[in-house]
Scaffold this motif. Structure first.
Motif, short mmCIF file in Angstrom:
data_model
loop_
_atom_site.label_atom_id
_atom_site.label_comp_id
_atom_site.label_asym_id
_atom_site.label_seq_id
_atom_site.Cartn_x
_atom_site.Cartn_y
_atom_site.Cartn_z
N UNK A 144 0.86 -1.15 -0.01
CA UNK A 144 0.00 0.03 -0.11
C UNK A 144 0.82 1.15 0.07
N UNK A 145 1.76 1.28 0.59
CA UNK A 145 2.87 2.27 0.88
C UNK A 145 3.49 2.60 -0.52
N UNK A 146 3.98 1.62 -1.34
CA UNK A 146 4.39 1.75 -2.74
C UNK A 146 3.59 2.64 -3.34
N UNK A 147 2.17 2.32 -3.45
CA UNK A 147 1.36 3.25 -4.38
C UNK A 147 1.17 4.66 -3.60
N UNK A 148 1.05 4.85 -2.12
CA UNK A 148 0.92 6.22 -1.90
C UNK A 148 2.34 6.99 -2.01
N UNK A 149 3.34 6.34 -2.07
CA UNK A 149 4.73 6.96 -2.20
C UNK A 149 4.99 7.41 -3.44
N UNK B 250 3.48 6.04 -6.49
CA UNK B 250 2.30 6.21 -7.41
C UNK B 250 1.43 7.35 -7.20
N UNK B 251 1.59 7.86 -5.79
CA UNK B 251 0.60 9.08 -5.54
C UNK B 251 -0.77 8.40 -5.56
N UNK B 252 -0.99 7.19 -5.23
CA UNK B 252 -2.53 6.74 -5.26
C UNK B 252 -3.05 7.28 -4.08
N UNK B 253 -4.28 7.53 -4.07
CA UNK B 253 -5.03 7.59 -2.73
C UNK B 253 -6.25 6.53 -2.71
N UNK B 254 -6.49 5.99 -1.73
CA UNK B 254 -7.56 5.01 -1.61
C UNK B 254 -6.90 3.82 -1.56
N UNK B 255 -7.76 2.80 -1.77
CA UNK B 255 -7.03 1.39 -1.78
C UNK B 255 -6.72 0.88 -3.09
#
Ligand SMILES: [Zn+2]
Length: 205
Positions: free
Chosen positions: A94-99, A101-106
């Protein structure tokens, strides 16, 4: 029998010493993250660091042995139809995507899928180490910068790994956009149990 891991999901299985796991990319350009733990003591796990130490390369292929944190052989690569895999990156999380890819949400992740698959075996999230990222195509520039390119795997390509110990294995169909050229695909696998070492010693009789 061939089993299928649906896109952006994962599974766990057990191998006996001598079993051969074949991981197949049915459609091409997909990544499968693999972790392994000793079945009799999950405190022994597949170690990127030990494996790179003893093989003296980051590009592992046919003939290379993958080692545990206790420096015992866990898996041997018997055949490799692709020749490019990664053992530097942790499973996408999940952190890969928030840090990154800047993804928000699941967002589904290999880490989350491995946690779900391995929890029934008593393996905690904090015990999941750097994964052997099958078919993941990572290059290193002269200045040390890493880049992730589409996998070199074509439809039907595979890698075969022989278990050298009795193992608990986690395996995914990767959820990260960059790893698989922005197309989420399944992974398939087969286990050949005909070569299992009768005494589970990790050595052929
Ligand atoms: Zn992943």
């Amino acid at each position: 029998m061939r089993a299928r891991i649906e896109p952006q999901s994962g599974t766990a299985l057990t191998l006996k010493a001598g079993d051969v796991l074949r991981v197949i990319d049915p459609l091409g350009e997909q990544v499968s993250d693999l972790v392994a733990f000793a079945a009799d003591d999950p405190a022994e796990w597949l170690s990127s660091g030990r494996t790179l130490d003893y093989n003296n390369t980051i590009y592992l292929t046919t003939g290379h042995v993958l080692y545990s944190n206790r420096s015992r052989p866990m898996l041997t690569i018997l055949e490799d139809r692709v020749g490019r895999h990664d053992f530097l990156y942790t499973p996408c999380s999940p952190e890969t995507f928030s840090i990154i890819y800047k993804t928000t949400g699941h967002h589904p992740s290999c880490f989350g899928n491995l946690v779900s698959a391995l929890t029934p075996f008593g393996i905690d999230p904090d015990r999941i180490p750097t994964t052997f990222n099958i078919f993941m195509n990572v290059s290193i520039a002269g200045d040390g910068e890493l880049s992730i390119d589409p996998p070199r795997s074509r439809p039907g390509d595979y890698i075969e790994l022989r278990a050298e110990l009795d193992l608990i294995v986690g395996l995914t169909a990767c959820s990260a956009e960059m790893s698989n050229n922005y197309r989420f695909k399944p992974i398939e696998f087969e286990v050949d149990r005909s070569g299992a070492y009768p005494d589970g010693s990790g050595r052929r009789a």
